[in-house]
Design a protein around this motif. Structure first.
Motif, short mmCIF file in Angstrom:
data_model
loop_
_atom_site.label_atom_id
_atom_site.label_comp_id
_atom_site.label_asym_id
_atom_site.label_seq_id
_atom_site.Cartn_x
_atom_site.Cartn_y
_atom_site.Cartn_z
N GLU A 3 0.82 -1.21 0.00
CA GLU A 3 0.00 0.00 0.00
C GLU A 3 0.85 1.26 0.00
OE1 GLU A 3 -3.62 2.10 2.57
OE2 GLU A 3 -2.71 0.23 3.27
N ALA A 4 1.90 1.27 0.82
CA ALA A 4 2.77 2.46 0.90
C ALA A 4 3.40 2.77 -0.45
CB ALA A 4 3.84 2.25 1.96
N ALA A 5 3.81 1.74 -1.17
CA ALA A 5 4.42 1.94 -2.49
C ALA A 5 3.38 2.45 -3.49
CB ALA A 5 5.03 0.63 -2.98
N PHE A 6 2.17 1.92 -3.40
CA PHE A 6 1.09 2.36 -4.28
C PHE A 6 0.78 3.83 -4.06
CE2 PHE A 6 -3.62 2.78 -4.81
CZ PHE A 6 -3.66 2.62 -6.19
N VAL A 7 0.73 4.24 -2.79
CA VAL A 7 0.47 5.64 -2.46
C VAL A 7 1.59 6.53 -2.97
CG1 VAL A 7 0.23 7.30 -0.57
CG2 VAL A 7 -0.95 5.10 -0.45
N LYS A 8 2.82 6.10 -2.73
CA LYS A 8 3.98 6.90 -3.16
C LYS A 8 4.01 7.08 -4.67
CE LYS A 8 9.02 7.15 -2.69
NZ LYS A 8 10.23 6.49 -2.15
N GLN A 9 3.65 6.03 -5.39
CA GLN A 9 3.69 6.05 -6.85
C GLN A 9 2.66 7.01 -7.44
OE1 GLN A 9 3.77 2.17 -8.78
NE2 GLN A 9 2.40 2.91 -10.38
N ASN A 10 1.51 7.13 -6.78
CA ASN A 10 0.40 7.89 -7.37
C ASN A 10 0.01 9.15 -6.61
OD1 ASN A 10 -0.50 5.95 -9.60
ND2 ASN A 10 -0.54 4.62 -7.80
N LYS A 11 0.70 9.42 -5.51
CA LYS A 11 0.30 10.51 -4.63
C LYS A 11 0.26 11.86 -5.35
CE LYS A 11 1.34 12.55 -0.11
NZ LYS A 11 2.24 12.53 1.07
N ASP A 12 1.25 12.13 -6.18
CA ASP A 12 1.30 13.43 -6.88
C ASP A 12 0.09 13.62 -7.79
OD1 ASP A 12 3.66 14.06 -5.64
OD2 ASP A 12 4.94 13.40 -7.30
N LYS A 13 -0.33 12.56 -8.47
CA LYS A 13 -1.51 12.64 -9.34
C LYS A 13 -2.75 12.95 -8.52
CE LYS A 13 0.16 9.17 -12.67
NZ LYS A 13 -0.13 7.83 -13.24
N TRP A 14 -2.87 12.27 -7.39
CA TRP A 14 -4.05 12.45 -6.55
C TRP A 14 -4.12 13.87 -5.99
CZ3 TRP A 14 -2.98 7.42 -3.28
CH2 TRP A 14 -3.11 6.30 -4.11
N LEU A 15 -2.96 14.36 -5.55
CA LEU A 15 -2.93 15.70 -4.98
C LEU A 15 -3.27 16.75 -6.04
CD1 LEU A 15 0.18 15.51 -2.61
CD2 LEU A 15 -2.23 15.55 -1.97
N ARG A 16 -2.77 16.54 -7.25
CA ARG A 16 -3.08 17.47 -8.35
C ARG A 16 -4.58 17.44 -8.64
NH1 ARG A 16 -3.60 16.45 -13.78
NH2 ARG A 16 -3.48 18.28 -15.15
N PHE A 17 -5.13 16.25 -8.69
CA PHE A 17 -6.56 16.10 -8.97
C PHE A 17 -7.38 16.72 -7.84
CE2 PHE A 17 -10.33 13.10 -9.46
CZ PHE A 17 -10.83 13.79 -10.56
N GLU A 18 -6.95 16.50 -6.60
CA GLU A 18 -7.65 17.07 -5.45
C GLU A 18 -7.60 18.59 -5.50
OE1 GLU A 18 -7.85 16.53 -0.58
OE2 GLU A 18 -6.06 15.89 -1.67
N SER A 19 -6.47 19.13 -5.92
CA SER A 19 -6.32 20.58 -6.04
C SER A 19 -7.29 21.15 -7.07
CB SER A 19 -4.88 20.93 -6.42
OG SER A 19 -4.73 22.32 -6.60
N VAL A 20 -7.44 20.45 -8.19
CA VAL A 20 -8.37 20.88 -9.23
C VAL A 20 -9.80 20.93 -8.68
CG1 VAL A 20 -9.46 20.21 -11.41
CG2 VAL A 20 -6.98 20.10 -11.17
N LEU A 21 -10.15 19.90 -7.91
CA LEU A 21 -11.51 19.83 -7.36
C LEU A 21 -11.74 20.86 -6.27
CD1 LEU A 21 -11.91 15.94 -7.13
CD2 LEU A 21 -12.88 17.45 -8.85
N SER A 22 -10.76 20.97 -5.37
CA SER A 22 -10.91 21.85 -4.21
C SER A 22 -10.94 23.32 -4.60
CB SER A 22 -9.78 21.61 -3.20
OG SER A 22 -9.80 20.28 -2.76
N ASN A 23 -10.13 23.68 -5.60
CA ASN A 23 -10.02 25.08 -6.00
C ASN A 23 -10.99 25.46 -7.11
OD1 ASN A 23 -7.88 25.44 -4.18
ND2 ASN A 23 -6.40 24.68 -5.69
#
Length: 325
Positions: A3-23
């Motif tokens: 799980e930790a590796a999965f999160v690390k691999q995709n975290k930047d994409k998720w944060l970018r997507f979250e930023s698009v939604l939140s802002n």
């Protein structure tokens, strides 16, 4: 993949997507749709390999937010409150059934403790409810109107006062969660003991049914949402203690936000409870069948909205996600 590796691999994409939604960033609908598909793919993967994890919860929230953004209408701003109670909150609360169970069990345990203490210690009820209340109730019993306390104030003043007081109790139950959840459990302890001793007092006077069929007209909503407010405090406390794959600060923020959402969900029910106590409970002459109908209806609403509906909605969303994949 761990799980930790999965999160690390995709975290930047998720944060970018979250930023698009939140802002509320305006982007091409096709691009947003592509991002949504990618997130649902990740969600499907997380459900398969990291079921019930914080990662699944996080991706589930992202997917839900994205779905709302893609299919929003011009009326979205007006329907925000409806959307919160209809979709956003129930999907969130699905992941906090355990905290709800803990809050309920602790409250129930101390109801029993309160009743037992009242049965074994002569002055226990007075120490909990106060001499003034006990003496007033004894006088009401002598006057053949044991529930007269609910008739002393005007309807609206009682409604307003009770509602504000109950919301204060709920705020305390949430805020005390900052003490690693222990403070919230203490609020459950206090209220549980009070309820147990209160009910035993009427049982001892041979008025248990009279008290139940009267008090629980408003008490079903009132007590239920106090327990749910305790759950919100436990969610806050868990955010501090159990960080999962998040940093402690991120986990704490999520605990605060999710706990607040749970707390906000209780406000309409506190208002209904206050209305019932102010305008309905005072009518002690109402037939038993009507009192039972109100109590049973209130309990059914609480169980459906906080237990059954979140499960149904989560299951429905899973089916939609699986079809899209």
């Amino acid at each position: 993949m761990r799980e930790a590796a999965f999160v690390k691999q995709n975290k930047d994409k998720w944060l970018r997507f979250e930023s698009v939604l939140s802002n509320n960033t305006t982007i091409d609908p096709d691009e947003l749709s592509d991002l949504y598909i990618e997130i649902t793919d990740h969600l499907s993967f997380a459900k398969t390999f990291y079921a019930k994890s914080n990662t699944e919860h996080y991706l589930n929230q992202l997917a839900s937010q994205a779905h709302q953004k893609i299919y929003k209408t011009k009326k979205e701003s007006k329907n925000r409150l409806i959307s919160f109670f209809k979709t956003e909150f129930p999907l969130l609360f699905y992941y906090h059934q355990r905290e709800l169970l803990v809050s309920f069990l602790v409250f129930s345990l101390f109801v029993i403790v309160g009743a037992y203490s009242a049965a074994t210690e002569v002055d226990f009820v007075r120490s909990i409810l106060g001499d003034a209340y006990v003496n007033m109730t004894l006088e009401n019993i002598e006057n053949n109107d044991p529930m007269a306390v609910y008739k002393k104030m005007g309807e609206f003043n009682m409604f307003l006062g009770i509602t504000i007081n109950n919301i204060k109790v709920a705020l305390m139950a949430f805020a005390y969660g900052i003490l690693c959840g222990i403070g919230s459990l203490f609020i459950m302890l206090q209220n549980g003991i009070m309820l147990g001793s209160f009910q035993y007092f009427f049982y001892e006077k041979g008025l248990l049914w009279e008290s139940v069929r009267t008090i629980w007209i408003h008490g079903t909503f009132e007590i239920s949402v106090i327990i749910i407010a305790g759950c919100s405090g436990l969610v806050l406390g868990n955010g501090m203690l159990f960080t999962g794959t998040y940093t402690r600060l991120e986990s704490f923020k999520r605990g605060v936000i999710n706990g607040l959402k749970i707390l906000i969900s209780t406000i309409p029910f506190f208002i209904i409870a206050g209305f019932l106590e102010g305008f309905v409970t005072r009518h002690t002459e109402m037939p038993d069948w009507l009192a039972i109908l109100i109590i049973a209806g209130s309990l059914s609403i609480i169980i459906f909205y906080y237990v059954i509906y979140p499960r149904q909605l989560h299951k429905k969303q899973n089916l939609i996600s699986n079809k899209s994949n």
